[in-house]
Design a protein around this motif. Structure first.
Motif, PDB file in Angstrom:
ATOM      1  N   ASP A 135       5.538  -2.385   1.290  1.00 57.19           N
ATOM      2  CA  ASP A 135       5.540  -2.141   2.728  1.00 57.19           C
ATOM      3  C   ASP A 135       5.428  -3.416   3.539  1.00 57.19           C
ATOM      4  O   ASP A 135       5.345  -3.371   4.759  1.00 57.19           O
ATOM      5  CB  ASP A 135       4.379  -1.212   3.101  1.00 57.19           C
ATOM      6  N   ASP A 149      -0.919   2.384  -0.987  1.00 54.93           N
ATOM      7  CA  ASP A 149      -0.540   1.777   0.292  1.00 54.93           C
ATOM      8  C   ASP A 149      -1.655   0.853   0.744  1.00 54.93           C
ATOM      9  O   ASP A 149      -2.830   1.254   0.779  1.00 54.93           O
ATOM     10  CB  ASP A 149      -0.303   2.855   1.354  1.00 54.93           C
ATOM     11  N   ASP A 196       3.340   7.968  -8.648  1.00 57.85           N
ATOM     12  CA  ASP A 196       2.956   6.569  -8.464  1.00 57.85           C
ATOM     13  C   ASP A 196       1.697   6.228  -9.256  1.00 57.85           C
ATOM     14  O   ASP A 196       1.551   5.110  -9.772  1.00 57.85           O
ATOM     15  CB  ASP A 196       2.734   6.278  -6.982  1.00 57.85           C
ATOM     16  N   ALA A 256       5.733  -2.696  -7.577  1.00 58.09           N
ATOM     17  CA  ALA A 256       6.525  -1.530  -7.177  1.00 58.09           C
ATOM     18  C   ALA A 256       7.392  -1.015  -8.322  1.00 58.09           C
ATOM     19  O   ALA A 256       6.982  -0.142  -9.087  1.00 58.09           O
ATOM     20  CB  ALA A 256       7.362  -1.861  -5.943  1.00 58.09           C
ATOM     21  N   HIS A 295       3.393   0.216  -3.069  1.00 61.87           N
ATOM     22  CA  HIS A 295       4.582   0.238  -2.223  1.00 61.87           C
ATOM     23  C   HIS A 295       4.846  -1.123  -1.585  1.00 61.87           C
ATOM     24  O   HIS A 295       3.918  -1.825  -1.162  1.00 61.87           O
ATOM     25  CB  HIS A 295       4.426   1.289  -1.123  1.00 61.87           C
ATOM     26  N   HIS A 353      11.691   5.985  -4.454  1.00 52.87           N
ATOM     27  CA  HIS A 353      11.852   6.790  -3.232  1.00 52.87           C
ATOM     28  C   HIS A 353      13.321   6.863  -2.830  1.00 52.87           C
ATOM     29  O   HIS A 353      13.745   7.821  -2.173  1.00 52.87           O
ATOM     30  CB  HIS A 353      11.008   6.206  -2.098  1.00 52.87           C
ATOM     31  N   SER A 391      12.680  -0.357   6.610  1.00 54.98           N
ATOM     32  CA  SER A 391      11.996  -1.024   5.507  1.00 54.98           C
ATOM     33  C   SER A 391      12.496  -2.446   5.308  1.00 54.98           C
ATOM     34  O   SER A 391      11.925  -3.208   4.544  1.00 54.98           O
ATOM     35  CB  SER A 391      12.190  -0.221   4.213  1.00 54.98           C
TER      36      SER A 391
END
Length: 282
Positions: free
Chosen positions: A63, A40, A249, A132, A61, A199, A108
């Motif tokens: 994000d 992250d 991950d 990812a 990720h 996820h 998201s």
């Protein structure tokens, strides 16, 4: 290596021929010699990497934009894997299309503060990228290959065999969150194992139940939402193992990072990546 070359390697290693929408070079760079990589990435990670004079930050990720806004498109790789594992194409397509719609509308997607991290990266001129889906696919492939090599031949494998094999993975051995058996008992037959590190798979009962209906015996997820666990128990067909989110991950990300190290790039692992030391003489 530069970010474009890193991204290209990650896709090739994952067996992906098309760029994944949840992975992107956000702030580009030329040739790099030191990179910081984490699961992250937020402002703290960017500033830490800047202080350590890194030439690139690599996140996992999606994000932040553009990956956070386009991640639903990468669910297509899950659909294709479901089909390879025996799910009827029409059924897999309907499941994934519904999940894409939900994700696109959710936090998201359009409701997130998608430019927070990229704006800081641009402000301090810190090159930034994220990997990812390719990393997830690499991790899945490594786990499935290990199981194929280590599960007993000539006799049906049991869940105890699967759990023992998973513990051989360096990231699992070092994790403070080891693999956990959520549905099934160690003496139960494992059947055909499959790994899905997305996820979305970990949070969507429809994916798990479709895979078990199609003949998968044991599904290995990074983690499992309570709704998934409840649905699998009610269905009463398959077994469910949570490898550990950080662990799963780390497996795929480490495979990419080891290639950078082989190319002479110094890699600093932080923000969750388990440093197995594999391939570096540790």
């Amino acid at each position: 290596m530069n970010p474009t070359q890193i991204m290209s390697f990650a896709h090739r290693a994952a067996g992906l021929s098309e760029p994944e929408a949840d992975s992107a070079v956000v702030v580009d760079a030329g040739e790099i010699h030191r990179a910081a990589a984490g699961l992250d990435i937020a402002t703290a990670e960017l500033i830490t990497a800047w202080d350590m004079e890194c030439g690139l930050v690599i996140g996992h990720h999606a994000d932040y934009a553009p990956g956070s806004l386009q991640a639903h498109r990468s669910f297509a790789t899950i659909r294709e894997k479901m089909i390879r594992l025996g799910v009827h194409p029409a059924q897999a397509g309907k499941i994934i299309r519904e999940l894409q719609t939900l994700h696109r509308r959710g936090r998201s997607g359009n409701s997130s503060n998608y430019d927070r991290v990229p704006s800081i990266a641009r402000l301090i001129s810190m090159p930034l990228m994220n990997i990812a889906t390719p990393a997830d696919r690499i991790g899945e492939n490594r786990v499935e290959a290990l199981l194929e090599q280590t599960l007993p031949a000539g006799a049906p494998a049991r869940l105890s065999d699967v759990m023992e094999a998973l513990r051989l993975i360096p990231e699992c051995a070092l994790s403070i969150s080891p693999p956990a058996l959520y549905v099934g008992a160690e003496g139960d037959y494992a059947g055909k194992p499959a790994a899905l590190f997305s996820h979305i798979a970990a949070e969507s009962p429809s994916i798990a139940t479709a895979l078990f209906e199609a003949g998968v015996g044991t599904l290995i997820l990074p983690y499992a939402a309570e709704a998934v666990i409840a649905a699998v128990k009610e269905q009463n067909i398959g077994n469910l193992i949570a490898l550990g989110h950080v662990t799963a991950d780390s497996i795929g990300m480490n495979a990419v990072l080891r290639e950078l190290e082989r190319q002479g790039v110094e890699v600093i692992r932080f923000s969750g990546i388990i440093d197995s030391g594999e391939g570096r003489g540790k």
